[in-house]
Write a protein that holds these residues in place. Sequence first.
Motif, short mmCIF file in Angstrom:
data_model
loop_
_atom_site.label_atom_id
_atom_site.label_comp_id
_atom_site.label_asym_id
_atom_site.label_seq_id
_atom_site.Cartn_x
_atom_site.Cartn_y
_atom_site.Cartn_z
N TYR A 90 0.83 -1.20 0.00
CA TYR A 90 0.00 0.00 0.00
C TYR A 90 0.87 1.26 0.00
O TYR A 90 0.61 2.22 -0.74
N VAL A 91 1.93 1.27 0.79
CA VAL A 91 2.84 2.43 0.84
C VAL A 91 3.56 2.59 -0.49
O VAL A 91 3.72 3.72 -0.99
N ALA A 92 3.99 1.50 -1.09
CA ALA A 92 4.69 1.58 -2.38
C ALA A 92 3.76 2.13 -3.46
O ALA A 92 4.18 2.95 -4.29
N ARG A 93 2.51 1.71 -3.46
CA ARG A 93 1.54 2.24 -4.42
C ARG A 93 1.31 3.73 -4.20
O ARG A 93 1.06 4.47 -5.16
N ALA A 94 1.39 4.18 -2.96
CA ALA A 94 1.17 5.60 -2.68
C ALA A 94 2.31 6.45 -3.23
O ALA A 94 2.09 7.56 -3.72
N TYR A 95 3.54 5.92 -3.21
CA TYR A 95 4.70 6.70 -3.67
C TYR A 95 4.96 6.55 -5.17
O TYR A 95 5.56 7.43 -5.78
N TYR A 96 4.53 5.44 -5.77
CA TYR A 96 4.92 5.16 -7.14
C TYR A 96 4.47 6.22 -8.15
O TYR A 96 5.27 6.63 -9.01
N PRO A 97 3.21 6.71 -8.12
CA PRO A 97 2.82 7.71 -9.12
C PRO A 97 3.69 8.96 -9.09
O PRO A 97 4.00 9.54 -10.15
N SER A 98 4.11 9.37 -7.89
CA SER A 98 4.95 10.57 -7.80
C SER A 98 6.37 10.28 -8.26
O SER A 98 7.03 11.13 -8.90
N ILE A 99 6.88 9.08 -7.97
CA ILE A 99 8.23 8.71 -8.41
C ILE A 99 8.30 8.60 -9.93
O ILE A 99 9.28 8.99 -10.58
N ALA A 100 7.23 8.06 -10.53
CA ALA A 100 7.21 7.87 -11.99
C ALA A 100 7.25 9.19 -12.74
O ALA A 100 7.68 9.24 -13.90
N LYS A 101 6.80 10.28 -12.12
CA LYS A 101 6.79 11.58 -12.79
C LYS A 101 8.15 12.29 -12.73
O LYS A 101 8.37 13.26 -13.45
N LEU A 102 9.01 11.85 -11.82
CA LEU A 102 10.30 12.53 -11.66
C LEU A 102 11.26 12.12 -12.76
O LEU A 102 11.29 10.96 -13.19
N GLN A 103 12.05 13.08 -13.19
CA GLN A 103 13.03 12.82 -14.24
C GLN A 103 14.27 12.16 -13.64
O GLN A 103 14.57 12.30 -12.46
N ASN A 104 15.01 11.46 -14.50
CA ASN A 104 16.26 10.80 -14.13
C ASN A 104 16.05 9.68 -13.10
O ASN A 104 17.02 9.25 -12.46
N LEU A 105 14.80 9.21 -12.93
CA LEU A 105 14.54 8.11 -12.00
C LEU A 105 13.81 6.97 -12.71
O LEU A 105 13.04 6.24 -12.11
#
Length: 604
Positions: free
Chosen positions: A182-197
Amino acid sequence: MKGGGISSYNAMPGKRRWSWLVIAVLGLVLLSMLVPLAFLLGLHNGFHSVANTGYANEQRSSASSKKDAAFASPITKEGLSSRVDGLLKNLEPSLPKDFRRHSVKEGENKTGISVPTQVLNPPPKRLNDEVDLSTEVIKTVKVIGESEKMCELKFGSYCLWRQQHREKMKDFLVKKMKDQLYVARAYYPSIAKLQNLNQFSLEMKQNIQEFERILSESSSDTELPPQVEKKLQKMETTITKAKSHTVDCNNVDKKLRQLVDLTEDEANFHMKQSAFLYQLAVQTTPKSLHCLSMRLTVEYFKTSPIDADVSELLLNPELLHYVIFSNNVLASSVVINSTVMHAKASKKQVFHVLTDKQSFFSMKMWFFTNNYKDATVEVLNIEDLNLQGHDRSMWVPQELRVSFLSKSKTEYISVFSHLHYALPKIFPSLTKIIILDDDIVVQRDLSALWGLDMGGKVIGGLQFCNVKLGALHGYFGKEKYNPNSCILMSGLNVIDLVRWRELDITKTYQSLLQQREREGSGVGVGGMLLSFEGLVVGIDERWVLSGLGHNYGISKEAINKAAVLHFNGNMKPWLELGIPGYKVYWRRFLNRENRFLSDCNVNP
């Protein structure tokens, strides 16, 4: 052409009228849809509290706000601060309804929330509300304004039992994987939008998909694949790395709030469900005891035993007469057996067991087939007795649960039933009796109590000073009483029937009942507590030790010193919920070789 022109001219107003009618109908349809929608949204947002939300003010000023929109002043710092404060106020956790209701009555402290030191639920308005009170049914006298930290105050002995029987979670790893997912799903959309990651985003996505696959195939720890600990550690590292990056907090915060809310709701649901099932188990007759009662009843009608003529013993006031109100065969047997086993002269002991019609024949059969040394046992059906003017709906001793918010403590007190006040009428030839509850065990000879100096008073018993009369003021009306007086506990009571008849305690009790009914609350508890006001002889605390039905902290030394053990509380010794450390003192007086116990698998 002229006629056609006139026809065309006359048709134009009709079309206009029809167009306006269609517009009006559409407007009404739209309003009929919007009004219920606005009403539902208003309820969801809590607009019922006009003083807090300002919904009424917004509704009144909706028209003027449109006119003044062009002249609206810019948002000031103070206005923004007030909006933030209002938002925080709406987001704060809500308190229980009972807490809000009583905070107005009790006054407010510096935080605006009152915390009364001791609060009572108002007594029932009708006498019939107490019909379900019995030895196994615990009446909550006071539990309001409680928080989840005061679990014992809210759910009684259930919380103590739950701590004693806490087991290791069998699906701990599965639940941990769900939390990490559940925590990973909460962070994934924001991480996917960041560049160089991109690489880290792909790794995080793969971990999430792997967890989803595992959880779709496993519902318990035993079904998990090998090396799951390494996968948990890998996901933990991924989440820690995701938290180190600057992400959009709104999405993460929303997801985590949902997780907290769902977890809290689920925990509250399971807590209430467990407490309900616990109370159901407390109030329900165990299957083995029900089987015992049925087998004894059938055997009685098969054999039709004939009672021996012991009328002279039953009416002889020179003997030691004990009275037990009970519908529990096994409990009554333990009380009588433990009393007789420690008696110096069992031949002088006479036991009168009062029960209802449903348990009468099983009681008769049990005491007909079992001997208790030289003691005499009589079983009476209360429905066969001539007791006009006495309420038979509540005939067994009652137990009340009293909770103190300031002390975070719960106490259980035992009091008489309505039928106890008919004792002088039931036993007209007797002068002195001892009343025993069916949830006690006798460990010493009780013959010394027959020589107790009553000093012109009516009843002797344990005075329980942990609860004073003032704590139960909600059950008293305009009657005069000393609020610092201790509560008279049932369980072991010596009664001078001669003095009872002289003072007519039964009439005093009935007048107290009538007074409470005139005041609009027909509650018998107040009359039971005040009927012996000033007429109680306190016995030494070493005679009776109470609390074995709810208190885990009683030492063996205190148990061994007591003459009588009182299992008051929810955890009766004949139930599976009974406290295991105390059951041994009750079991030793069971005749386990009895064939009826073996046939019904009675093994409490």
